[in-house]
Design a protein around this motif. Structure first.
Motif, PDB file in Angstrom:
ATOM      1  N   GLY A  51      40.184  39.266  35.711  1.00  0.00           N
ATOM      2  CA  GLY A  51      40.452  40.620  36.197  1.00  0.00           C
ATOM      3  C   GLY A  51      39.727  40.899  37.504  1.00  0.00           C
ATOM      4  N   ALA A  52      38.468  40.473  37.598  1.00  0.00           N
ATOM      5  CA  ALA A  52      37.676  40.678  38.819  1.00  0.00           C
ATOM      6  C   ALA A  52      38.239  39.853  39.978  1.00  0.00           C
ATOM      7  N   GLU A  53      38.622  38.601  39.690  1.00  0.00           N
ATOM      8  CA  GLU A  53      39.190  37.744  40.740  1.00  0.00           C
ATOM      9  C   GLU A  53      40.463  38.354  41.320  1.00  0.00           C
ATOM     10  N   LEU A  54      41.342  38.821  40.439  1.00  0.00           N
ATOM     11  CA  LEU A  54      42.613  39.406  40.906  1.00  0.00           C
ATOM     12  C   LEU A  54      42.384  40.716  41.653  1.00  0.00           C
ATOM     13  N   ASN A  55      41.463  41.540  41.183  1.00  0.00           N
ATOM     14  CA  ASN A  55      41.177  42.804  41.851  1.00  0.00           C
ATOM     15  C   ASN A  55      40.611  42.556  43.249  1.00  0.00           C
ATOM     16  N   TRP A  58      43.655  41.003  45.506  1.00  0.00           N
ATOM     17  CA  TRP A  58      44.784  41.868  45.835  1.00  0.00           C
ATOM     18  C   TRP A  58      44.408  43.266  46.304  1.00  0.00           C
ATOM     19  N   ARG A  59      43.211  43.739  45.939  1.00  0.00           N
ATOM     20  CA  ARG A  59      42.816  45.099  46.333  1.00  0.00           C
ATOM     21  C   ARG A  59      41.525  45.112  47.136  1.00  0.00           C
ATOM     22  N   GLN A  60      40.924  43.940  47.321  1.00  0.00           N
ATOM     23  CA  GLN A  60      39.650  43.804  48.018  1.00  0.00           C
ATOM     24  C   GLN A  60      38.576  44.709  47.406  1.00  0.00           C
ATOM     25  N   SER A  69      49.200  46.377  38.987  1.00  0.00           N
ATOM     26  CA  SER A  69      50.662  46.352  38.971  1.00  0.00           C
ATOM     27  C   SER A  69      51.158  45.630  40.208  1.00  0.00           C
ATOM     28  N   PHE A  70      52.099  44.732  39.984  1.00  0.00           N
ATOM     29  CA  PHE A  70      52.696  43.962  41.065  1.00  0.00           C
ATOM     30  C   PHE A  70      54.213  44.143  40.998  1.00  0.00           C
TER      31      PHE A  70
END
Length: 154
Positions: A51-55, A58-60, A69-70
């Motif tokens: 979750g942290a990696e994706l945030n 994608w959201r910096q 959401s993608f």
């Protein structure tokens, strides 16, 4: 008329308190509602690290967030039912439910409804958009038998 929603669920979490696939299905269908006749959603349930990696990617933003959401970016002329992908971080949802004094099931429902509405094009960047999206979320969540997700808890 309710929507026919197909959800591809991937569990990449060690959480032992996840809702059932039927619950995820019900909540997504309620959110899609009358917006579309059919929809396809990929739902991935993750733990804190992913979750942290994706945030961050994608959201910096540092650390995990509750739902990402993608939306699919397909040309309209293709007329495919693919709405997009949702990524929900189970530990964040569990922690927030406790902090907000909400039932875990109610908060999960809210997160699926919230993310699905993002896939449908709703947002909360400005006050007017936020008001519209929150009202819709509240109606959907209450129609599922849960309390207003934005009501102050005592």
């Amino acid at each position: 008329m309710s929507a026919n929603v197909f959800i591809d669920i991937q569990i990449a979490s060690d959480s032992s308190s996840l809702p059932s696939e039927e619950d995820f299905q019900l909540w997504a269908e309620a959110a899609v509602g009358t917006h579309r006749d059919e929809a396809e959603i990929s739902l991935r349930i993750v733990d804190t690290e992913e979750g942290a990696e994706l945030n961050q990617q994608w959201r910096q933003k540092q650390g995990p967030t509750n739902v990402l959401s993608f939306p699919s970016d397909l040309p309209a002329e293709l007329e495919l039912p693919l709405l997009g992908d949702l990524v929900v971080c189970a530990p964040v949802v569990e922690r927030e439910a406790g902090e907000q004094k909400k039932s875990l099931q109610a908060h999960w429902a809210h997160m699926i409804v919230h993310g699905t509405l993002h896939l449908l094009g709703y947002d909360h960047i400005d006050d007017n958009e936020a008001e519209e999206m929150e009202a819709l979320e509240t109606n959907v969540v209450k129609s599922l038998g849960f309390p207003d997700p934005y009501a102050e808890t005592v």
